[in-house]
Design an enzyme around this catalytic site. Sequence first.
Site, PDB file in Angstrom:
ATOM      1  N   ASP A  23       0.828  -1.214   0.000  1.00 41.70           N
ATOM      2  CA  ASP A  23       0.000   0.000   0.000  1.00 41.70           C
ATOM      3  C   ASP A  23       0.861   1.262   0.000  1.00 41.70           C
ATOM      4  O   ASP A  23       1.974   1.257   0.525  1.00 41.70           O
ATOM      5  CB  ASP A  23      -0.922  -0.029   1.233  1.00 41.70           C
ATOM      6  CG  ASP A  23      -2.109   0.909   1.087  1.00 41.70           C
ATOM      7  OD1 ASP A  23      -2.349   1.417  -0.032  1.00 41.70           O
ATOM      8  OD2 ASP A  23      -2.797   1.138   2.103  1.00 41.70           O
ATOM      9  N   HIS A  40       2.293   3.498  -8.993  1.00 44.11           N
ATOM     10  CA  HIS A  40       2.108   2.055  -9.228  1.00 44.11           C
ATOM     11  C   HIS A  40       3.304   1.482  -9.994  1.00 44.11           C
ATOM     12  O   HIS A  40       3.767   0.378  -9.734  1.00 44.11           O
ATOM     13  CB  HIS A  40       0.818   1.798 -10.007  1.00 44.11           C
ATOM     14  CG  HIS A  40      -0.414   2.160  -9.231  1.00 44.11           C
ATOM     15  ND1 HIS A  40      -0.606   1.775  -7.928  1.00 44.11           N
ATOM     16  CD2 HIS A  40      -1.521   2.878  -9.573  1.00 44.11           C
ATOM     17  CE1 HIS A  40      -1.773   2.242  -7.497  1.00 44.11           C
ATOM     18  NE2 HIS A  40      -2.340   2.916  -8.477  1.00 44.11           N
ATOM     19  N   LEU A 134      10.514 -20.432  -5.030  1.00 42.31           N
ATOM     20  CA  LEU A 134       9.499 -19.601  -4.366  1.00 42.31           C
ATOM     21  C   LEU A 134       8.147 -19.694  -5.083  1.00 42.31           C
ATOM     22  O   LEU A 134       8.082 -19.615  -6.311  1.00 42.31           O
ATOM     23  CB  LEU A 134       9.978 -18.138  -4.397  1.00 42.31           C
ATOM     24  CG  LEU A 134       8.986 -17.085  -3.892  1.00 42.31           C
ATOM     25  CD1 LEU A 134       8.887 -17.115  -2.375  1.00 42.31           C
ATOM     26  CD2 LEU A 134       9.395 -15.687  -4.367  1.00 42.31           C
TER      27      LEU A 134
END
Length: 243
Positions: A23, A40, A134
């Site tokens: 955020d 962004h 991962l």
Amino acid sequence: MKHSTENIIELKNLPVHLGVIMDGNGRWAKKRGLPRLAGHRAGMRSVKQIVNSCGEIGIRYLTLYAFSVENWLRPKAEVTGLMRILREYLLKEIDELDGKGVKIVASGRIEDLEKTALKILRDCIKRTQHNQGLVLNLALSYGGRAELTDAIKSLAQDIKSGHVSPDKIDEFVISKHLYHPEIPDPDLIIRTSGEHRLSNFLIWQSAYSEFYFTEVLWPDFDREELLQSLLEFQGRERRFGRV
Ligand code: IPE
Ligand code: IPE
Ligand code: MG
């Protein structure tokens, strides 16, 4: 002098599953007089760094909250821009991610994503499905209540078809109907940008998660910030209701 946590982090006691609520992109841009989309875009650099770091440190599962079901209510231009950034990220990074053995999965109502972005995402999931490194779980068009609603719908179908008997429903059965039942509950959830809420992220799975909140905005969150959060996690005592 701020000394690096690099050498003091214990590589054993790490979260198996780390969730991140990324955020603060909009505020990062605003502070610089830039459009929200620039924030962004800058956030994508943090994604790259955190994914790499998690892979190197040996975290098994990383869930990144990238776009919530509620985020569809943002102005159309921002939503369109976010879909474009998602496409660009996947196209640009897929070779390196695949090369590093990252397995990409997604959680959410992904069929609602923009058509091209969805196709690229599905290609990435397919291409990396056998990778052993991962597990990168992208929460896209994701909502915890939406996930539970979808789980209940699918469970109701199983009951209707006679595969599950209502008296056999327990927490395990419910968990099996979530988007990725094979992923363990998150041990640690990080939220950046000073907000202290879950915003509909992994509400079922976070029952016993540890939380780490930082004022740092997502585009400024780097490897060192990640290590700080892991170090704090390692100092916590988890009791799971026991003594
Ligand atoms: C997080 O940054 C990214 C998404 C929710 C897509 P925000 O866009 O929420 O940034 P702020 O909270 O407005 O600063
Ligand atoms: C949560 O951030 C969703 C993501 C990070 C993708 P928001 O910025 O959408 O959450 P609220 O609106 O501040 O609760
Ligand atoms: Mg926000």
